[in-house]
Structures are given as structure tokens and as C-alpha cells.
Scaffold this active site. Structure first.
Site, mmCIF file in Angstrom:
data_model
loop_
_atom_site.group_PDB
_atom_site.id
_atom_site.type_symbol
_atom_site.label_atom_id
_atom_site.label_comp_id
_atom_site.label_asym_id
_atom_site.label_seq_id
_atom_site.Cartn_x
_atom_site.Cartn_y
_atom_site.Cartn_z
ATOM 1 N N ASN A 105 0.846 -1.188 0.000
ATOM 2 C CA ASN A 105 0.000 0.000 0.000
ATOM 3 C C ASN A 105 0.882 1.239 0.000
ATOM 4 O O ASN A 105 1.816 1.342 0.788
ATOM 5 C CB ASN A 105 -0.899 -0.014 1.241
ATOM 6 C CG ASN A 105 -1.790 1.209 1.368
ATOM 7 O OD1 ASN A 105 -2.014 1.724 2.447
ATOM 8 N ND2 ASN A 105 -2.310 1.697 0.262
ATOM 9 N N HIS A 252 -7.520 6.414 0.791
ATOM 10 C CA HIS A 252 -6.225 5.798 0.530
ATOM 11 C C HIS A 252 -6.121 4.381 1.077
ATOM 12 O O HIS A 252 -5.274 3.620 0.631
ATOM 13 C CB HIS A 252 -5.146 6.691 1.156
ATOM 14 C CG HIS A 252 -3.753 6.384 0.720
ATOM 15 N ND1 HIS A 252 -3.393 6.278 -0.609
ATOM 16 C CD2 HIS A 252 -2.606 6.168 1.442
ATOM 17 C CE1 HIS A 252 -2.088 6.021 -0.690
ATOM 18 N NE2 HIS A 252 -1.600 5.940 0.538
ATOM 19 N N TRP A 253 -6.971 4.041 2.039
ATOM 20 C CA TRP A 253 -6.885 2.740 2.706
ATOM 21 C C TRP A 253 -8.022 1.816 2.277
ATOM 22 O O TRP A 253 -8.958 1.562 3.033
ATOM 23 C CB TRP A 253 -6.920 2.945 4.220
ATOM 24 C CG TRP A 253 -5.578 3.142 4.837
ATOM 25 C CD1 TRP A 253 -4.365 3.180 4.223
ATOM 26 C CD2 TRP A 253 -5.310 3.329 6.238
ATOM 27 N NE1 TRP A 253 -3.359 3.377 5.131
ATOM 28 C CE2 TRP A 253 -3.915 3.478 6.382
ATOM 29 C CE3 TRP A 253 -6.126 3.392 7.362
ATOM 30 C CZ2 TRP A 253 -3.308 3.677 7.619
ATOM 31 C CZ3 TRP A 253 -5.527 3.595 8.597
ATOM 32 C CH2 TRP A 253 -4.129 3.730 8.722
#
Length: 272
Positions: A105, A252-253
Site C-alpha cells: 500500500n 487511501h486505505w
């Protein structure tokens, strides 16, 4: 909390650095590579995926990148992509990992890509969530999430409220940011020197994406304020075998906001 038993080992590697690796389960290795930011660590970024992958028969490997988690946090150096990658590769080899699927990530996605390019024999497949290191640095620094993170971290006044605000910027819906997560990441952030972000110098891997020959699965949140959504196009245009999933109302997660889907799609991909 995870149901699986998570063990921890620290490997001392070249330069006298310590790299911490936590793991759970047994079977084919899957290495989770976390992103940057104050307080980041392998387990805090991917805790919600550990049980699903262990239950599916995989050995979950959770390293802390140099400068993060329980790994060494040197001052007075540049935190380059090669530094992150070389230290992780050496630690993984010391940990007995010869081949694995890499799940990365953000910065961890950049590390996964660099490993796929320079150590292809170690990489079976790539799973990337909003991967970094595929744009020039000024483009990233102009993104509101990154600009906010760099301006806040490292000040003497940085406290739990700042930690929460930065964590909430990683998601579309702040309900996903728990008190436990904020407290866990703040304890790490207090030990990190400002150089971890101020002297981060990652290079642009976009020109080399076509060299990646392994299958790639990617995820991207449509509302990501850290990595431009256009990055998806680079993989679809240049790579031999890539597929991407995009979620609206996700930041973003992806692995946190769409945990069940992230785990399910990733495990289906691993099974071929």
C-alpha cells in the site's frame, strides 16, 4: 484484535539496522508492505486482513519498514526507495522467505514494485493498493493528503489529536479510525525522527512498469487524496497481466474501508 497468533522477530542487517518482522499462520508466504506516515507499521496497516489470510492457508509476513514500527529509525540519512527495498529484501531472506506474493500500500506498493523489478525471482504475484513511486515527487507533494502530512509531522506540538486527523485523512469515512489505531500509531510516531518524511527521496518507477511480468491485482479508492487515480492507467497500459478495482467513497486505505472485499478479491487472485 486478531485471532491468529502473531509472533515477532527482529533481524539485524547491513549497516547495523534492525528490521522487525511479525508473522502469523503457515503455508505460502504473503508479505504485507505498509505505507509511510507518522506511526505506520505492518500490523497497524493490515490487522484486519491477518485472520482472513491465515484462515485461507497463508503465512502472513508483516515487516516494519526502516524508519517505522519497531524497526530502526536512523537520523541524518535520506530515506530512498532503494534503502527501503534493500533492507526489506535482506531481512526477508534472513527470515527464510525465498518467494512470496507482495501486498503493498502506498510507499509499500513502491517497495513491492521495486522488488518485482530487481528481485523478480522472489516475487510470485503483486497486489497493490494505491501504490506510490510511479510519479515524480512534486506531483505527490502537491496532493492534499501528503502536503498536510508533511506540514504537521515533526513539530514539537504533534499530539494525539494530530495523529487522529492525519489518520482520518487516509479514509473517506472517519468512522474507520478507532481510538486503538490512533493510540497505537501515536506511540510509534513519538519515536520517529522528522527525517523519515522530510528526507524521503523516492524515484519514479513508471518507465519500468512494463518490465513487470508477474500477475498484478490493484485497488484504488476514488477519493484518495494521496495518490493520483490516473496511476491505474500506467499499469493497464504497460504491464502484461494487470487488473484494477476502484471503489467510490473510499480513500487511501482500501484494505480498511473495504476490508471484506479486499480480502476476498485478493484471496481469489492468489488462488488463480
Amino acid at each position: 484484535m486478531t485471532r491468529a497468533i502473531v509472533t515477532r522477530k527482529v533481524h539485524q542487517i547491513s549497516g547495523g539496522y534492525d528490521i522487525c518482522i511479525q508473522e502469523a499462520g503457515s503455508g505460502p508466504a504473503v508479505v504485507f508492505l505498509h505505507g509511510s506516515g507518522p506511526g505506520a507499521s505492518g500490523l497497524s496497516n493490515f490487522r484486519q486482513s491477518v485472520d482472513a489470510f491465515v484462515d485461507a492457508g497463508y503465512r502472513v509476513i508483516l515487516p516494519d519498514l526502516i524508519g517505522y514500527g519497531a524497526s530502526s529509525k536512523p537520523e541524518g540519512i535520506d530515506y530512498t526507495l532503494h534503502l527501503f527495498t534493500d533492507t526489506i529484501v535482506e531481512a526477508l531472506k534472513a527470515h527464510g522467505i525465498e518467494k512470496a506474493t507482495l501486498i503493498g500500500n502506498s510507499l509499500g506498493g513502491g517497495v513491492a514494485i521495486q522488488m518485482g523489478l530487481d528481485h523478480a525471482d522472489m516475487v510470485d504475484r503483486l497486489i497493490l493498493m494505491s501504490p506510490g513511486c510511479i510519479e515524480e515527487l512534486p506531483i505527490y507533494f502537491a496532493m492534499p493528503g501528503i502536503a498536510n502530512m508533511k506540514s504537521t509531522f515533526g513539530s514539537p506540538e504533534f499530539g494525539p489529536a494530530d495523529q487522529r486527523r492525519l489518520a482520518e485523512s487516509l479514509v473517506f469515512d472517519p468512522v474507520h479510525i478507532t481510538d486503538q489505531l490512533v493510540a497505537e500509531r501515536f506511540e510509534v510516531a513519538k519515536t520517529q525522527p522528522k527525517d523519515v518524511l522530510a528526507r524521503m527521496k523516492t524515484h519514479n518507477l513508471r518507465p519500468r512498469l512494463g518490465e513487470l511480468k508477474m500477475p498484478i491485482l490493484g485497488f484504488w479508492g476514488f477519493n484518495d487524496t494521496f495518490m493520483p487515480l490516473t496511476g491505474i492507467n500506467y499499469f493497464l497500459e504497460d504491464c502484461e497481466d494487470a487488473r484494477f478495482i476502484t471503489f467510490n467513497k473510499v480513500g487511501h486505505w482500501v484494505q480498511v474501508e473495504r476490508t471484506e472485499e479486499f480480502n476476498r478479491y485478493s484471496l481469489e487472485f492468489l488462488r488463480g
